[in-house]
Design a protein around this motif. Structure first.
Motif, PDB file in Angstrom:
ATOM      1  N   ILE A 138       0.867  -1.177   0.000  1.00 33.35           N
ATOM      2  CA  ILE A 138       0.000   0.000   0.000  1.00 33.35           C
ATOM      3  C   ILE A 138       0.903   1.227   0.000  1.00 33.35           C
ATOM      4  CG2 ILE A 138      -1.642   1.389   1.327  1.00 33.35           C
ATOM      5  CD1 ILE A 138      -2.971  -1.117   2.279  1.00 33.35           C
ATOM      6  N   GLU A 139       0.706   2.106  -0.975  1.00 36.16           N
ATOM      7  CA  GLU A 139       1.578   3.280  -1.080  1.00 36.16           C
ATOM      8  C   GLU A 139       1.241   4.298   0.000  1.00 36.16           C
ATOM      9  OE1 GLU A 139       3.214   6.538  -4.372  1.00 36.16           O
ATOM     10  OE2 GLU A 139       1.586   5.149  -4.903  1.00 36.16           O
ATOM     11  N   GLN A 140       2.301   4.878   0.576  1.00 36.98           N
ATOM     12  CA  GLN A 140       2.099   5.883   1.608  1.00 36.98           C
ATOM     13  C   GLN A 140       1.439   7.140   1.034  1.00 36.98           C
ATOM     14  OE1 GLN A 140       6.013   6.978   3.097  1.00 36.98           O
ATOM     15  NE2 GLN A 140       6.239   8.578   1.563  1.00 36.98           N
ATOM     16  N   ILE A 162     -11.625  -0.642  10.085  1.00 36.94           N
ATOM     17  CA  ILE A 162     -11.668   0.800  10.327  1.00 36.94           C
ATOM     18  C   ILE A 162     -10.351   1.383   9.816  1.00 36.94           C
ATOM     19  CG2 ILE A 162     -12.063   2.621  12.020  1.00 36.94           C
ATOM     20  CD1 ILE A 162     -14.373   0.583  11.776  1.00 36.94           C
ATOM     21  N   LEU A 163     -10.451   2.172   8.735  1.00 33.70           N
ATOM     22  CA  LEU A 163      -9.269   2.659   8.016  1.00 33.70           C
ATOM     23  C   LEU A 163      -9.078   4.160   8.218  1.00 33.70           C
ATOM     24  CD1 LEU A 163      -7.006   2.383   5.804  1.00 33.70           C
ATOM     25  CD2 LEU A 163      -8.820   2.811   4.118  1.00 33.70           C
ATOM     26  N   PRO A 164      -7.932   4.584   8.783  1.00 33.77           N
ATOM     27  CA  PRO A 164      -7.664   6.014   8.884  1.00 33.77           C
ATOM     28  C   PRO A 164      -7.325   6.608   7.516  1.00 33.77           C
ATOM     29  CG  PRO A 164      -5.751   4.793   9.641  1.00 33.77           C
ATOM     30  CD  PRO A 164      -6.828   3.780   9.335  1.00 33.77           C
ATOM     31  N   THR A 165      -7.934   7.742   7.200  1.00 36.97           N
ATOM     32  CA  THR A 165      -7.649   8.423   5.937  1.00 36.97           C
ATOM     33  C   THR A 165      -7.297   9.879   6.238  1.00 36.97           C
ATOM     34  OG1 THR A 165     -10.012   8.853   5.627  1.00 36.97           O
ATOM     35  CG2 THR A 165      -9.093   6.910   4.542  1.00 36.97           C
ATOM     36  N   ALA A 200      -4.140  13.714  -0.221  1.00 38.81           N
ATOM     37  CA  ALA A 200      -4.024  12.263  -0.019  1.00 38.81           C
ATOM     38  C   ALA A 200      -5.276  11.511  -0.456  1.00 38.81           C
ATOM     39  CB  ALA A 200      -3.735  11.964   1.454  1.00 38.81           C
ATOM     40  N   LYS A 201      -6.281  12.237  -0.962  1.00 36.86           N
ATOM     41  CA  LYS A 201      -7.576  11.603  -1.216  1.00 36.86           C
ATOM     42  C   LYS A 201      -7.487  10.404  -2.148  1.00 36.86           C
ATOM     43  CE  LYS A 201     -12.395  12.608  -2.203  1.00 36.86           C
ATOM     44  NZ  LYS A 201     -13.400  13.651  -2.533  1.00 36.86           N
ATOM     45  N   LYS A 202      -6.737  10.520  -3.254  1.00 34.38           N
ATOM     46  CA  LYS A 202      -6.649   9.380  -4.189  1.00 34.38           C
ATOM     47  C   LYS A 202      -5.903   8.209  -3.557  1.00 34.38           C
ATOM     48  CE  LYS A 202      -2.492  10.587  -6.869  1.00 34.38           C
ATOM     49  NZ  LYS A 202      -1.959  10.806  -8.224  1.00 34.38           N
ATOM     50  N   TYR A 203      -4.956   8.523  -2.651  1.00 35.88           N
ATOM     51  CA  TYR A 203      -4.232   7.472  -1.929  1.00 35.88           C
ATOM     52  C   TYR A 203      -5.173   6.797  -0.918  1.00 35.88           C
ATOM     53  CZ  TYR A 203      -0.054   9.724  -3.863  1.00 35.88           C
ATOM     54  OH  TYR A 203       0.889  10.253  -4.715  1.00 35.88           O
TER      55      TYR A 203
END
Length: 342
Positions: A258-260, A286-289, A294-297
């Motif tokens: 998974i790319e940073q 539960i994924l931190p975004t 960074a939205k596309k990541y």
């Protein structure tokens, strides 16, 4: 006797849960944009988790009324005095046997090498929590934080040399001593020693920011593809270590990258942004975004996790309020596996 001698082992995080524990923020000086934003962030994550499994929020007596107002009625409030809010690291590690009986390990906690004072109440949380639930416990004679280890539930453990061999934790212990203790307390036989965690991580390289097991034989790794970024060398080195590893069951590892997200700074300090700090719950992830650039990541990380966990709902939560204090979703949670308390 040690847990291993009595048939106990640390189960994988994706196994069925009884509940999740969290600690209400109380150390004001660690939050860049104020503790109120942090409390709202914790409350939002607790609410997200409570859609999948029960959540217990540990609070100081002085904060009980505030936490009750900010959290859902579904979230149980439990008063245990504490100094900080990272229960992954100062809380207990639950272990079980093949009959489903639960026990807990009370590790020593020294606030990540005495980075924050005081920490004496934090060092008592695990013991008091286990006593409250009537769970028999083992008092481990060395310093360990839950965020510094990850297991596959089948005898293999992931960690970093940067953290576990750091002289600010157990200066009297060598690598082989630490492996011996982890074998006795968690029933693990093989150790993946990554060199370092992410650049600037004040926990001294906790593994839960850089790599984790998704299932036996499968490791998810956060990677950097920009050769000018300090995380490039770190993550490429870790990738090479994983490629050459054979686990406790004789499997060559499948590695999912998974790319940073793009680097982000506050007051000149780089934040340790990590998608690997996600948290599996009953039927969900539960994924931190991080939003913004960074939205596309964020969306790509969600897509990858949906492929890894097709039977779970991946829920994105705002990780920015939490990372400003130094960690994220995995750091502020601790799972209690489903089992029997005798």
């Amino acid at each position: 006797m040690y847990p291993k001698e009595e048939g106990f082992f640390m189960p994988a995080e994706w196994e069925k849960r009884e509940k999740t524990f969290m600690e209400w923020p109380c150390r004001e000086e660690i939050w860049f944009d104020g503790i109120l934003e942090a409390k709202q962030g914790y409350a939002n994550i607790a609410k997200a988790i409570s859609k999948f499994e029960p959540v217990v929020m540990i609070v100081n007596k002085a904060d009980k009324e505030e936490a009750e107002k900010m959290c859902d009625n579904e979230i149980e409030i439990l008063v245990i005095e504490h100094d900080d809010s990272w229960i992954r690291d100062n809380g207990p590690t639950f272990i079980k046997n093949n009959n489903g009986e639960l026990r807990g390990i009370n590790w020593k906690f020294n606030s990540w090498g005495e980075k924050y004072l005081p920490y004496d109440k934090d060092n008592q949380v695990a013991k008091k929590l286990l006593e409250y639930y009537g769970v028999k416990s083992y008092d481990a004679p060395f310093v360990l934080e839950g965020g510094s280890i990850h297991v596959d539930g089948e005898g293999t453990l992931l960690t970093t040399e940067e953290c576990l061999l750091n002289k600010n934790r157990n200066p009297h212990l060598k690598k082989e001593n630490i492996e011996d203790y982890l074998n006795k307390y968690l029933s693990v036989e093989k150790f993946i020693w990554l060199k370092r965690g992410l650049f600037g991580d004040e926990t001294d390289g906790h593994v839960d920011n850089v790599a984790c097991f998704a299932k036996p034989g499968v490791v998810v790794l956060q990677v950097c593809y920009d050769k000018n970024d300090p995380n490039y060398e770190i993550t490429q080195e870790n990738l090479e270590i994983l490629r050459n590893f054979i686990d406790a069951k004789g499997r060559k590892l499948e590695i999912i990258e998974i790319e940073q997200p793009p680097a982000r700074y506050i007051n000149g300090e780089r934040l340790t942004l990590s998608y690997l700090n996600y948290y599996p719950v009953n039927g969900g992830i539960i994924l931190p975004t991080f939003g913004g650039d960074a939205k596309k990541y964020d969306l790509k990380a969600k897509e990858i996790l949906e492929k890894i966990y097709p039977d779970r709902k991946v829920v994105m939560v705002d990780g920015m309020p939490i990372i400003k204090g130094g960690g994220n979703v995995h750091c502020i949670t601790q799972q209690m596996p489903k089992g029997v308390i005798k």
